[in-house]
Write an enzyme that holds these catalytic residues in place. Structure first.
Site, PDB file in Angstrom:
ATOM      1  N   GLU A 203      31.639  23.770  76.859  1.00 16.98           N
ATOM      2  CA  GLU A 203      30.188  23.998  76.688  1.00 16.98           C
ATOM      3  C   GLU A 203      29.401  23.190  77.713  1.00 16.98           C
ATOM      4  O   GLU A 203      28.555  22.359  77.378  1.00 16.98           O
ATOM      5  CB  GLU A 203      29.752  23.690  75.242  1.00 16.98           C
ATOM      6  CG  GLU A 203      30.348  24.667  74.255  1.00 16.98           C
ATOM      7  CD  GLU A 203      29.737  24.631  72.849  1.00 16.98           C
ATOM      8  OE1 GLU A 203      28.908  23.763  72.555  1.00 16.98           O
ATOM      9  OE2 GLU A 203      30.120  25.515  72.047  1.00 16.98           O
ATOM     10  N   GLU A 326      36.310  29.082  70.550  1.00 17.45           N
ATOM     11  CA  GLU A 326      35.657  28.581  69.331  1.00 17.45           C
ATOM     12  C   GLU A 326      34.978  29.754  68.639  1.00 17.45           C
ATOM     13  O   GLU A 326      34.121  30.417  69.247  1.00 17.45           O
ATOM     14  CB  GLU A 326      34.613  27.502  69.651  1.00 17.45           C
ATOM     15  CG  GLU A 326      35.225  26.193  70.114  1.00 17.45           C
ATOM     16  CD  GLU A 326      34.220  25.080  70.333  1.00 17.45           C
ATOM     17  OE1 GLU A 326      33.169  25.084  69.645  1.00 17.45           O
ATOM     18  OE2 GLU A 326      34.479  24.220  71.187  1.00 17.45           O
TER      19      GLU A 326
HETATM   20  O1  AHR Z   1      33.126  23.062  66.662  1.00 16.36           O
HETATM   21  C1  AHR Z   1      32.067  22.177  66.664  1.00 16.36           C
HETATM   22  C2  AHR Z   1      31.351  22.118  67.996  1.00 16.36           C
HETATM   23  O2  AHR Z   1      30.755  23.346  68.258  1.00 16.36           O
HETATM   24  C3  AHR Z   1      32.205  21.873  69.204  1.00 16.36           C
HETATM   25  O3  AHR Z   1      32.483  20.535  69.406  1.00 16.36           O
HETATM   26  C4  AHR Z   1      31.362  22.408  70.313  1.00 16.36           C
HETATM   27  O4  AHR Z   1      32.110  22.873  71.397  1.00 16.36           O
HETATM   28  C5  AHR Z   1      30.558  23.506  69.639  1.00 16.36           C
HETATM   29  O5  AHR Z   1      29.214  23.409  69.915  1.00 16.36           O
END
Ligand code: AHR
Length: 523
Positions: A203, A326
Protein backbone atom coordinates in the site's frame (compact mmCIF):
# COMPACT_ATOMS: atom_id res chain seq x y z
CA UNK A 1 -39.22 -21.00 -17.11
CA UNK A 2 -40.88 -24.18 -18.39
CA UNK A 3 -40.91 -27.11 -16.07
CA UNK A 4 -41.70 -30.55 -17.34
CA UNK A 5 -43.90 -32.65 -15.07
CA UNK A 6 -40.92 -34.87 -14.45
CA UNK A 7 -38.69 -32.01 -13.43
CA UNK A 8 -41.35 -30.68 -11.13
CA UNK A 9 -41.81 -34.07 -9.51
CA UNK A 10 -38.06 -34.40 -9.04
CA UNK A 11 -37.75 -30.94 -7.55
CA UNK A 12 -40.48 -31.68 -5.06
CA UNK A 13 -38.72 -34.93 -4.25
CA UNK A 14 -35.41 -33.17 -3.72
CA UNK A 15 -37.14 -30.62 -1.54
CA UNK A 16 -38.77 -33.27 0.58
CA UNK A 17 -35.38 -34.92 1.06
CA UNK A 18 -34.03 -31.68 2.42
CA UNK A 19 -37.05 -31.20 4.63
CA UNK A 20 -36.51 -34.65 5.98
CA UNK A 21 -32.94 -33.64 6.84
CA UNK A 22 -34.26 -30.74 8.88
CA UNK A 23 -33.47 -27.93 6.43
CA UNK A 24 -35.62 -24.78 6.28
CA UNK A 25 -39.03 -25.12 4.66
CA UNK A 26 -39.56 -25.28 0.94
CA UNK A 27 -40.35 -21.77 -0.21
CA UNK A 28 -40.58 -22.20 -3.95
CA UNK A 29 -41.27 -25.27 -6.01
CA UNK A 30 -39.82 -23.65 -9.11
CA UNK A 31 -36.37 -25.03 -9.79
CA UNK A 32 -33.46 -22.94 -10.97
CA UNK A 33 -31.91 -24.66 -13.96
CA UNK A 34 -28.11 -24.80 -13.95
CA UNK A 35 -26.21 -26.33 -16.84
CA UNK A 36 -22.60 -27.37 -16.54
CA UNK A 37 -20.29 -27.96 -19.51
CA UNK A 38 -17.84 -30.50 -18.14
CA UNK A 39 -16.84 -31.17 -21.75
CA UNK A 40 -15.50 -27.61 -22.10
CA UNK A 41 -12.79 -27.35 -19.43
CA UNK A 42 -11.34 -23.91 -18.96
CA UNK A 43 -8.28 -22.61 -17.13
CA UNK A 44 -6.64 -24.01 -14.02
CA UNK A 45 -7.86 -22.53 -10.72
CA UNK A 46 -4.65 -21.87 -8.81
CA UNK A 47 -4.42 -23.11 -5.25
CA UNK A 48 -2.92 -19.71 -4.44
CA UNK A 49 -6.42 -18.22 -4.64
CA UNK A 50 -6.88 -19.81 -1.21
CA UNK A 51 -3.96 -18.00 0.42
CA UNK A 52 -3.70 -16.40 3.84
CA UNK A 53 -2.32 -13.12 5.12
CA UNK A 54 -0.88 -12.96 8.67
CA UNK A 55 0.41 -9.63 9.95
CA UNK A 56 2.00 -8.47 13.17
CA UNK A 57 -1.27 -6.91 14.22
CA UNK A 58 -3.21 -7.27 17.46
CA UNK A 59 -3.41 -10.91 18.53
CA UNK A 60 -2.85 -12.26 15.02
CA UNK A 61 0.67 -13.59 15.42
CA UNK A 62 1.29 -13.19 19.16
CA UNK A 63 -1.23 -15.29 21.09
CA UNK A 64 -3.07 -16.34 17.92
CA UNK A 65 -0.24 -18.41 16.46
CA UNK A 66 2.84 -17.88 18.59
CA UNK A 67 2.68 -18.20 22.38
CA UNK A 68 6.31 -19.01 23.11
CA UNK A 69 7.81 -22.21 24.43
CA UNK A 70 7.11 -21.37 28.10
CA UNK A 71 3.39 -20.77 27.60
CA UNK A 72 0.87 -22.93 29.50
CA UNK A 73 -1.01 -23.13 26.21
CA UNK A 74 -0.01 -26.44 24.60
CA UNK A 75 2.59 -25.64 21.96
CA UNK A 76 5.35 -27.04 19.84
CA UNK A 77 8.44 -24.84 19.73
CA UNK A 78 6.21 -21.92 20.76
CA UNK A 79 3.45 -22.49 18.15
CA UNK A 80 -0.04 -23.26 19.44
CA UNK A 81 -0.80 -26.92 18.74
CA UNK A 82 -4.55 -26.33 18.31
CA UNK A 83 -4.18 -23.48 15.82
CA UNK A 84 -1.45 -25.15 13.80
CA UNK A 85 -3.45 -28.38 13.52
CA UNK A 86 -6.57 -26.50 12.38
CA UNK A 87 -4.64 -24.42 9.85
CA UNK A 88 -2.85 -27.47 8.52
CA UNK A 89 -6.20 -29.10 7.82
CA UNK A 90 -7.06 -26.20 5.51
CA UNK A 91 -4.21 -27.02 3.09
CA UNK A 92 -3.10 -23.40 3.04
CA UNK A 93 -1.03 -22.91 -0.10
CA UNK A 94 0.71 -19.65 0.80
CA UNK A 95 1.07 -17.25 3.73
CA UNK A 96 1.88 -13.56 3.26
CA UNK A 97 3.90 -12.02 6.12
CA UNK A 98 4.85 -9.78 8.05
CA UNK A 99 2.37 -7.11 6.80
CA UNK A 100 0.44 -5.13 5.65
CA UNK A 101 1.32 -1.72 6.96
CA UNK A 102 3.64 -3.39 9.44
CA UNK A 103 5.88 -4.57 6.58
CA UNK A 104 7.06 -1.05 5.80
CA UNK A 105 8.33 -0.48 9.31
CA UNK A 106 9.75 -3.96 9.80
CA UNK A 107 13.51 -4.39 9.90
CA UNK A 108 14.30 -8.04 9.49
CA UNK A 109 17.50 -8.03 11.52
CA UNK A 110 15.39 -7.24 14.62
CA UNK A 111 13.80 -10.67 14.32
CA UNK A 112 16.79 -13.02 14.13
CA UNK A 113 19.24 -14.38 16.69
CA UNK A 114 18.62 -15.28 20.34
CA UNK A 115 15.14 -14.14 21.30
CA UNK A 116 16.20 -12.57 24.55
CA UNK A 117 18.56 -10.30 22.65
CA UNK A 118 16.07 -9.10 20.06
CA UNK A 119 15.12 -5.43 20.36
CA UNK A 120 11.65 -4.36 21.45
CA UNK A 121 10.14 -1.90 18.97
CA UNK A 122 6.82 -0.07 18.84
CA UNK A 123 4.14 -1.35 16.51
CA UNK A 124 3.16 2.18 15.51
CA UNK A 125 0.40 1.14 13.10
CA UNK A 126 -1.50 -1.25 15.27
CA UNK A 127 -2.19 -0.11 18.81
CA UNK A 128 1.24 1.43 19.57
CA UNK A 129 2.14 -1.72 21.47
CA UNK A 130 5.48 -3.43 22.08
CA UNK A 131 6.73 -5.57 19.25
CA UNK A 132 9.07 -8.05 20.93
CA UNK A 133 10.34 -9.52 17.67
CA UNK A 134 10.02 -12.98 19.24
CA UNK A 135 8.42 -14.05 15.97
CA UNK A 136 10.85 -13.36 13.14
CA UNK A 137 12.13 -14.89 9.93
CA UNK A 138 13.06 -18.29 11.42
CA UNK A 139 9.72 -18.57 13.21
CA UNK A 140 7.82 -17.64 10.05
CA UNK A 141 9.50 -20.34 8.00
CA UNK A 142 8.95 -22.84 10.82
CA UNK A 143 5.24 -22.02 10.61
CA UNK A 144 5.16 -22.30 6.85
CA UNK A 145 6.91 -25.69 7.08
CA UNK A 146 4.47 -26.94 9.71
CA UNK A 147 1.53 -25.92 7.53
CA UNK A 148 2.99 -27.29 4.29
CA UNK A 149 2.58 -23.79 2.79
CA UNK A 150 4.78 -21.51 0.74
CA UNK A 151 6.23 -18.17 1.80
CA UNK A 152 5.20 -14.76 0.51
CA UNK A 153 7.49 -12.18 2.10
CA UNK A 154 6.43 -8.53 2.10
CA UNK A 155 9.56 -6.35 2.00
CA UNK A 156 10.04 -2.89 3.44
CA UNK A 157 10.28 -0.16 0.83
CA UNK A 158 8.72 2.57 2.99
CA UNK A 159 11.41 2.88 5.65
CA UNK A 160 14.08 0.43 4.53
CA UNK A 161 16.86 0.70 1.99
CA UNK A 162 17.42 -1.35 -1.16
CA UNK A 163 20.40 -2.88 0.63
CA UNK A 164 18.31 -3.98 3.60
CA UNK A 165 15.74 -5.59 1.34
CA UNK A 166 18.39 -7.29 -0.80
CA UNK A 167 20.19 -8.60 2.26
CA UNK A 168 17.00 -10.10 3.70
CA UNK A 169 16.51 -12.07 0.52
CA UNK A 170 20.16 -13.11 0.59
CA UNK A 171 19.84 -14.21 4.24
CA UNK A 172 16.91 -16.41 3.34
CA UNK A 173 18.15 -17.88 0.08
CA UNK A 174 21.98 -17.80 -0.04
CA UNK A 175 23.49 -21.25 -0.45
CA UNK A 176 27.23 -20.37 -0.42
CA UNK A 177 29.60 -19.05 2.18
CA UNK A 178 28.57 -15.42 2.31
CA UNK A 179 28.47 -13.74 5.69
CA UNK A 180 24.66 -13.68 5.61
CA UNK A 181 24.40 -17.37 4.73
CA UNK A 182 26.72 -18.12 7.66
CA UNK A 183 24.70 -15.88 9.94
CA UNK A 184 21.55 -17.82 9.04
CA UNK A 185 23.39 -21.06 9.81
CA UNK A 186 24.66 -19.67 13.09
CA UNK A 187 21.04 -18.87 13.93
CA UNK A 188 20.05 -22.48 13.39
CA UNK A 189 19.06 -22.87 9.75
CA UNK A 190 21.52 -24.75 7.58
CA UNK A 191 19.74 -24.82 4.22
CA UNK A 192 18.30 -21.86 2.38
CA UNK A 193 14.55 -21.49 2.59
CA UNK A 194 12.33 -21.34 -0.44
CA UNK A 195 10.93 -17.85 -0.91
CA UNK A 196 8.18 -18.27 -3.49
CA UNK A 197 6.94 -14.67 -3.60
CA UNK A 198 8.48 -11.36 -2.58
CA UNK A 199 6.38 -8.18 -2.35
CA UNK A 200 8.21 -4.90 -2.84
CA UNK A 201 6.34 -2.75 -0.34
CA UNK A 202 2.69 -2.61 0.67
CA UNK A 203 0.00 0.00 0.00
CA UNK A 204 2.63 2.50 -1.08
CA UNK A 205 -0.23 4.94 -1.75
CA UNK A 206 -0.85 5.06 2.02
CA UNK A 207 0.82 3.47 5.04
CA UNK A 208 3.66 2.20 2.84
CA UNK A 209 4.97 5.69 2.12
CA UNK A 210 2.23 7.93 0.67
CA UNK A 211 3.77 7.79 -2.79
CA UNK A 212 2.43 8.58 -6.24
CA UNK A 213 2.20 5.70 -8.71
CA UNK A 214 4.98 7.16 -10.89
CA UNK A 215 7.35 7.66 -7.96
CA UNK A 216 6.70 4.13 -6.73
CA UNK A 217 7.17 2.65 -10.20
CA UNK A 218 10.71 4.11 -10.29
CA UNK A 219 11.36 2.97 -6.76
CA UNK A 220 10.07 -0.51 -7.59
CA UNK A 221 12.61 -0.82 -10.40
CA UNK A 222 15.40 0.36 -8.13
CA UNK A 223 14.63 -2.07 -5.30
CA UNK A 224 13.79 -4.97 -7.59
CA UNK A 225 17.13 -4.55 -9.37
CA UNK A 226 18.95 -5.68 -6.25
CA UNK A 227 16.58 -8.47 -5.25
CA UNK A 228 18.76 -11.38 -6.30
CA UNK A 229 18.69 -15.03 -5.37
CA UNK A 230 20.33 -18.23 -6.59
CA UNK A 231 18.90 -19.81 -9.72
CA UNK A 232 16.12 -22.20 -8.83
CA UNK A 233 15.14 -20.20 -5.76
CA UNK A 234 14.16 -16.87 -7.25
CA UNK A 235 10.91 -15.53 -5.90
CA UNK A 236 8.24 -14.03 -8.05
CA UNK A 237 8.42 -10.29 -7.48
CA UNK A 238 5.18 -8.51 -6.74
CA UNK A 239 4.73 -4.75 -7.04
CA UNK A 240 2.44 -2.91 -4.64
CA UNK A 241 -0.69 -1.79 -6.49
CA UNK A 242 -3.95 -0.01 -5.87
CA UNK A 243 -7.24 -0.76 -4.20
CA UNK A 244 -10.96 -0.88 -4.84
CA UNK A 245 -11.92 0.51 -8.26
CA UNK A 246 -8.50 2.07 -8.89
CA UNK A 247 -6.61 1.19 -12.05
CA UNK A 248 -4.01 3.96 -12.01
CA UNK A 249 -1.49 1.82 -10.12
CA UNK A 250 -1.84 -1.10 -12.48
CA UNK A 251 -1.75 1.26 -15.45
CA UNK A 252 1.38 3.12 -14.30
CA UNK A 253 3.28 0.02 -13.24
CA UNK A 254 2.38 -1.97 -16.34
CA UNK A 255 3.51 0.93 -18.57
CA UNK A 256 6.71 1.74 -16.67
CA UNK A 257 8.07 -1.64 -15.61
CA UNK A 258 8.88 -4.00 -18.45
CA UNK A 259 11.09 -6.47 -16.59
CA UNK A 260 11.37 -8.07 -13.19
CA UNK A 261 7.73 -7.76 -12.20
CA UNK A 262 5.70 -10.97 -11.99
CA UNK A 263 2.64 -9.46 -10.42
CA UNK A 264 0.85 -6.36 -9.22
CA UNK A 265 -1.03 -6.47 -5.96
CA UNK A 266 -4.51 -5.14 -5.38
CA UNK A 267 -6.49 -4.78 -2.14
CA UNK A 268 -10.20 -4.75 -1.53
CA UNK A 269 -12.02 -4.79 1.79
CA UNK A 270 -15.77 -5.30 2.10
CA UNK A 271 -17.53 -2.79 4.36
CA UNK A 272 -21.24 -3.31 5.03
CA UNK A 273 -22.02 0.42 4.73
CA UNK A 274 -19.24 1.15 2.24
CA UNK A 275 -18.05 3.95 4.57
CA UNK A 276 -14.89 3.81 6.70
CA UNK A 277 -16.04 5.98 9.65
CA UNK A 278 -19.04 3.73 10.39
CA UNK A 279 -18.49 0.42 8.64
CA UNK A 280 -21.21 -1.66 10.29
CA UNK A 281 -21.30 -4.21 13.05
CA UNK A 282 -19.93 -7.75 12.93
CA UNK A 283 -22.98 -9.21 14.72
CA UNK A 284 -26.46 -7.88 15.44
CA UNK A 285 -26.63 -6.11 12.08
CA UNK A 286 -29.88 -5.43 10.19
CA UNK A 287 -30.88 -7.30 7.05
CA UNK A 288 -30.04 -4.14 5.09
CA UNK A 289 -26.41 -4.77 6.01
CA UNK A 290 -26.62 -8.42 5.06
CA UNK A 291 -27.56 -7.50 1.50
CA UNK A 292 -25.29 -4.44 1.28
CA UNK A 293 -22.33 -6.55 2.45
CA UNK A 294 -23.00 -9.17 -0.22
CA UNK A 295 -23.55 -6.48 -2.84
CA UNK A 296 -20.36 -4.68 -1.87
CA UNK A 297 -18.24 -7.82 -1.78
CA UNK A 298 -19.32 -8.73 -5.32
CA UNK A 299 -17.91 -5.41 -6.55
CA UNK A 300 -14.55 -7.20 -6.66
CA UNK A 301 -15.72 -8.81 -9.91
CA UNK A 302 -15.77 -5.41 -11.60
CA UNK A 303 -12.57 -4.19 -9.93
CA UNK A 304 -10.69 -7.24 -11.16
CA UNK A 305 -12.16 -6.84 -14.64
CA UNK A 306 -11.05 -3.21 -14.83
CA UNK A 307 -7.48 -4.04 -13.84
CA UNK A 308 -7.37 -7.07 -16.12
CA UNK A 309 -8.40 -4.88 -19.05
CA UNK A 310 -5.46 -2.59 -18.32
CA UNK A 311 -3.07 -5.52 -18.14
CA UNK A 312 -4.44 -6.98 -21.36
CA UNK A 313 -3.41 -3.78 -23.13
CA UNK A 314 0.12 -3.66 -21.76
CA UNK A 315 0.82 -7.35 -21.34
CA UNK A 316 -1.04 -9.30 -24.02
CA UNK A 317 1.08 -12.40 -23.34
CA UNK A 318 -0.28 -12.47 -19.81
CA UNK A 319 3.04 -12.61 -18.00
CA UNK A 320 2.03 -10.33 -15.15
CA UNK A 321 -0.53 -11.56 -12.65
CA UNK A 322 -2.91 -9.75 -10.36
CA UNK A 323 -2.35 -10.55 -6.68
CA UNK A 324 -5.35 -9.75 -4.53
CA UNK A 325 -3.14 -10.11 -1.50
CA UNK A 326 -5.60 -8.53 0.95
CA UNK A 327 -9.34 -9.11 0.86
CA UNK A 328 -12.15 -9.72 3.32
CA UNK A 329 -14.69 -8.03 5.57
CA UNK A 330 -13.85 -5.11 7.83
CA UNK A 331 -16.33 -4.13 10.55
CA UNK A 332 -16.46 -1.57 13.35
CA UNK A 333 -14.22 -2.40 16.32
CA UNK A 334 -15.90 -4.46 19.02
CA UNK A 335 -16.87 -2.31 22.03
CA UNK A 336 -14.39 -2.73 24.86
CA UNK A 337 -11.58 -4.00 22.66
CA UNK A 338 -8.48 -2.16 21.46
CA UNK A 339 -9.64 -0.65 18.12
CA UNK A 340 -6.14 -0.95 16.67
CA UNK A 341 -6.23 -4.75 16.99
CA UNK A 342 -8.98 -5.16 14.37
CA UNK A 343 -10.58 -8.07 16.21
CA UNK A 344 -14.07 -8.90 14.95
CA UNK A 345 -16.58 -11.74 15.27
CA UNK A 346 -17.24 -13.82 12.22
CA UNK A 347 -20.73 -14.95 11.26
CA UNK A 348 -22.55 -16.94 8.64
CA UNK A 349 -22.46 -13.72 6.57
CA UNK A 350 -18.66 -13.97 6.44
CA UNK A 351 -18.83 -17.53 5.15
CA UNK A 352 -21.23 -16.40 2.43
CA UNK A 353 -18.88 -13.52 1.59
CA UNK A 354 -15.95 -15.93 1.37
CA UNK A 355 -17.77 -18.35 -0.93
CA UNK A 356 -19.05 -15.54 -3.17
CA UNK A 357 -15.48 -14.32 -3.53
CA UNK A 358 -14.21 -17.82 -4.35
CA UNK A 359 -16.89 -18.16 -7.03
CA UNK A 360 -15.81 -14.83 -8.52
CA UNK A 361 -12.08 -15.54 -8.25
CA UNK A 362 -12.48 -18.74 -10.27
CA UNK A 363 -13.80 -16.74 -13.21
CA UNK A 364 -10.69 -14.55 -13.16
CA UNK A 365 -8.25 -17.45 -13.13
CA UNK A 366 -6.39 -16.14 -16.19
CA UNK A 367 -4.97 -13.04 -14.47
CA UNK A 368 -5.75 -13.55 -10.82
CA UNK A 369 -2.75 -15.51 -9.62
CA UNK A 370 -3.27 -15.19 -5.88
CA UNK A 371 -5.73 -14.05 -3.21
CA UNK A 372 -4.95 -13.77 0.51
CA UNK A 373 -7.69 -13.34 3.05
CA UNK A 374 -7.09 -10.77 5.77
CA UNK A 375 -6.23 -12.21 8.20
CA UNK A 376 -5.58 -15.71 9.49
CA UNK A 377 -6.18 -15.53 13.28
CA UNK A 378 -7.95 -12.93 15.47
CA UNK A 379 -7.77 -10.12 12.89
CA UNK A 380 -10.53 -8.98 10.47
CA UNK A 381 -12.13 -11.90 8.58
CA UNK A 382 -10.21 -14.51 10.52
CA UNK A 383 -10.54 -18.25 10.00
CA UNK A 384 -9.69 -18.84 13.67
CA UNK A 385 -10.38 -16.89 16.87
CA UNK A 386 -8.62 -17.48 20.17
CA UNK A 387 -9.12 -16.32 23.74
CA UNK A 388 -6.37 -17.49 26.05
CA UNK A 389 -6.19 -21.23 25.65
CA UNK A 390 -9.56 -21.43 23.86
CA UNK A 391 -9.87 -21.60 20.10
CA UNK A 392 -12.77 -21.69 17.67
CA UNK A 393 -13.16 -22.20 13.94
CA UNK A 394 -15.15 -19.42 12.31
CA UNK A 395 -17.77 -19.82 9.57
CA UNK A 396 -15.12 -18.46 7.19
CA UNK A 397 -12.86 -21.36 8.18
CA UNK A 398 -15.59 -23.77 7.17
CA UNK A 399 -16.04 -22.06 3.80
CA UNK A 400 -12.31 -22.45 3.12
CA UNK A 401 -12.39 -26.05 4.25
CA UNK A 402 -15.40 -26.90 2.09
CA UNK A 403 -13.82 -25.30 -1.00
CA UNK A 404 -10.54 -27.22 -0.68
CA UNK A 405 -11.32 -29.43 -3.71
CA UNK A 406 -11.14 -26.31 -5.91
CA UNK A 407 -7.43 -25.87 -5.24
CA UNK A 408 -5.58 -26.63 -8.48
CA UNK A 409 -8.78 -27.79 -10.15
CA UNK A 410 -9.81 -26.92 -13.70
CA UNK A 411 -12.60 -24.43 -14.23
CA UNK A 412 -15.71 -25.78 -15.94
CA UNK A 413 -18.23 -23.30 -17.37
CA UNK A 414 -21.76 -23.14 -16.02
CA UNK A 415 -24.83 -21.02 -16.70
CA UNK A 416 -28.24 -20.50 -15.15
CA UNK A 417 -31.30 -20.35 -17.38
CA UNK A 418 -32.34 -17.10 -15.73
CA UNK A 419 -31.72 -15.89 -12.22
CA UNK A 420 -34.25 -14.21 -9.92
CA UNK A 421 -32.98 -11.53 -7.59
CA UNK A 422 -33.18 -11.04 -3.87
CA UNK A 423 -34.00 -7.36 -3.30
CA UNK A 424 -34.24 -5.19 -0.23
CA UNK A 425 -34.67 -1.42 -0.06
CA UNK A 426 -33.58 -0.95 -3.65
CA UNK A 427 -30.47 -3.18 -3.42
CA UNK A 428 -30.54 -6.36 -5.51
CA UNK A 429 -28.26 -9.37 -5.72
CA UNK A 430 -28.73 -12.66 -7.54
CA UNK A 431 -30.39 -15.27 -5.38
CA UNK A 432 -27.82 -17.93 -6.16
CA UNK A 433 -24.15 -17.92 -7.17
CA UNK A 434 -22.43 -20.99 -8.63
CA UNK A 435 -19.00 -22.21 -9.65
CA UNK A 436 -17.90 -25.56 -11.02
CA UNK A 437 -14.62 -27.34 -11.72
CA UNK A 438 -12.94 -30.69 -12.35
CA UNK A 439 -10.76 -31.65 -9.41
CA UNK A 440 -7.28 -33.11 -9.65
CA UNK A 441 -8.72 -36.58 -9.03
CA UNK A 442 -11.31 -36.27 -11.79
CA UNK A 443 -14.42 -35.41 -9.76
CA UNK A 444 -16.78 -32.61 -10.67
CA UNK A 445 -17.21 -30.11 -7.87
CA UNK A 446 -19.84 -27.39 -7.49
CA UNK A 447 -19.74 -24.42 -5.12
CA UNK A 448 -23.18 -22.90 -4.53
CA UNK A 449 -24.29 -19.91 -2.48
CA UNK A 450 -27.87 -19.01 -1.65
CA UNK A 451 -27.74 -15.28 -0.87
CA UNK A 452 -31.40 -15.02 0.09
CA UNK A 453 -31.80 -15.03 3.87
CA UNK A 454 -35.46 -16.13 3.68
CA UNK A 455 -36.04 -18.39 0.68
CA UNK A 456 -34.51 -21.74 -0.06
CA UNK A 457 -33.68 -22.41 -3.71
CA UNK A 458 -34.43 -25.60 -5.58
CA UNK A 459 -31.77 -26.42 -8.14
CA UNK A 460 -31.87 -28.76 -11.12
CA UNK A 461 -28.38 -29.29 -12.53
CA UNK A 462 -27.68 -30.83 -15.92
CA UNK A 463 -24.13 -31.85 -16.75
CA UNK A 464 -22.71 -32.28 -20.26
CA UNK A 465 -19.66 -34.46 -20.78
CA UNK A 466 -19.74 -36.20 -17.43
CA UNK A 467 -21.47 -39.47 -16.56
CA UNK A 468 -22.45 -38.76 -12.98
CA UNK A 469 -22.75 -41.93 -10.88
CA UNK A 470 -22.43 -40.76 -7.30
CA UNK A 471 -22.91 -37.49 -5.48
CA UNK A 472 -22.24 -36.04 -2.02
CA UNK A 473 -23.19 -32.65 -0.66
CA UNK A 474 -22.21 -30.52 2.34
CA UNK A 475 -23.95 -27.37 3.46
CA UNK A 476 -23.13 -24.54 5.86
CA UNK A 477 -26.13 -22.65 7.16
CA UNK A 478 -27.79 -21.54 10.41
CA UNK A 479 -30.98 -20.00 11.72
CA UNK A 480 -29.84 -16.38 11.82
CA UNK A 481 -27.93 -14.15 9.41
CA UNK A 482 -25.46 -13.33 12.19
CA UNK A 483 -25.15 -16.86 13.59
CA UNK A 484 -21.64 -17.38 14.86
CA UNK A 485 -19.45 -19.59 16.98
CA UNK A 486 -18.43 -18.61 20.49
CA UNK A 487 -15.87 -20.08 22.85
CA UNK A 488 -18.74 -21.55 24.85
CA UNK A 489 -20.66 -22.78 21.78
CA UNK A 490 -17.99 -23.32 19.13
CA UNK A 491 -20.09 -25.53 16.85
CA UNK A 492 -23.18 -23.38 16.25
CA UNK A 493 -22.17 -22.91 12.62
CA UNK A 494 -20.53 -25.93 11.04
CA UNK A 495 -21.00 -27.95 7.86
CA UNK A 496 -23.59 -30.72 7.65
CA UNK A 497 -24.41 -33.31 5.03
CA UNK A 498 -26.90 -32.25 2.36
CA UNK A 499 -28.85 -34.79 0.40
CA UNK A 500 -28.61 -34.45 -3.35
CA UNK A 501 -30.63 -36.62 -5.66
CA UNK A 502 -29.05 -38.03 -8.77
CA UNK A 503 -31.70 -38.70 -11.39
CA UNK A 504 -30.58 -39.90 -14.81
CA UNK A 505 -27.40 -37.80 -14.66
CA UNK A 506 -29.17 -34.69 -13.33
CA UNK A 507 -28.69 -33.35 -9.83
CA UNK A 508 -31.63 -32.18 -7.79
CA UNK A 509 -31.08 -30.35 -4.56
CA UNK A 510 -32.41 -27.69 -2.30
CA UNK A 511 -30.13 -24.92 -1.09
CA UNK A 512 -31.32 -23.66 2.28
CA UNK A 513 -31.68 -19.91 2.64
CA UNK A 514 -28.40 -18.10 3.51
CA UNK A 515 -26.15 -21.04 2.84
CA UNK A 516 -22.94 -22.26 1.26
CA UNK A 517 -22.99 -25.69 -0.37
CA UNK A 518 -20.31 -27.80 -1.99
CA UNK A 519 -21.34 -30.82 -4.06
CA UNK A 520 -18.90 -33.44 -5.31
CA UNK A 521 -19.96 -35.64 -8.20
CA UNK A 522 -18.08 -38.71 -9.39
CA UNK A 523 -18.24 -40.81 -12.54
O1 AHR B 1 -5.16 -5.87 7.00
C1 AHR B 1 -5.06 -4.70 7.73
C2 AHR B 1 -4.39 -3.58 6.95
O2 AHR B 1 -5.19 -3.23 5.87
C3 AHR B 1 -3.07 -3.89 6.33
O3 AHR B 1 -2.01 -3.77 7.21
C4 AHR B 1 -2.97 -2.87 5.25
O4 AHR B 1 -2.19 -3.29 4.16
C5 AHR B 1 -4.42 -2.61 4.87
O5 AHR B 1 -4.71 -1.27 4.83
Amino acid sequence: MNLSGNTFRNCMLAASLVLAAGAPGLASAQALELSIRADEPGLPISRYLYGQFAEHLGRGIYEGIWVGEDSPIPNTKGFRNDVVAALKALQIPVVRWPGGCFADEYHWRDGIGPRDQRPVRINTHWGWVDETNAFGTHEFFELVDMLGSEAYIAGNIGSGTPREMAEWLEYMTADGNSELAELRRANGRQDPWKVSFFGVGNETWGCGGNMTPAYYADLYKRYATFLKAPEGNRPKKIASGGSNEQTIWTETLAAAVDWGMDGISHHYYTLPTGEWPVKGKAVGFPEQEWISTLFNTMRIDEYLRLNEAVLDQHDPESKVGLYLDEWGTWYDPEPGREPGFLYQQNTLRDAVVAALNFNIFHRHAKRLHMANIAQTVNVLQAVILTEGEKMLLTPTYHAFEMYKPFQDSTFVPNAFAGMPEYTLDGVSVPRVSATSARTRDGALVLGLVNLDPHESATLAVSIDGFAARSVAGRVLTANAIDAHNTFDAPETVKPAALEVELDDGRLLLELPSKSVTVVTVRE
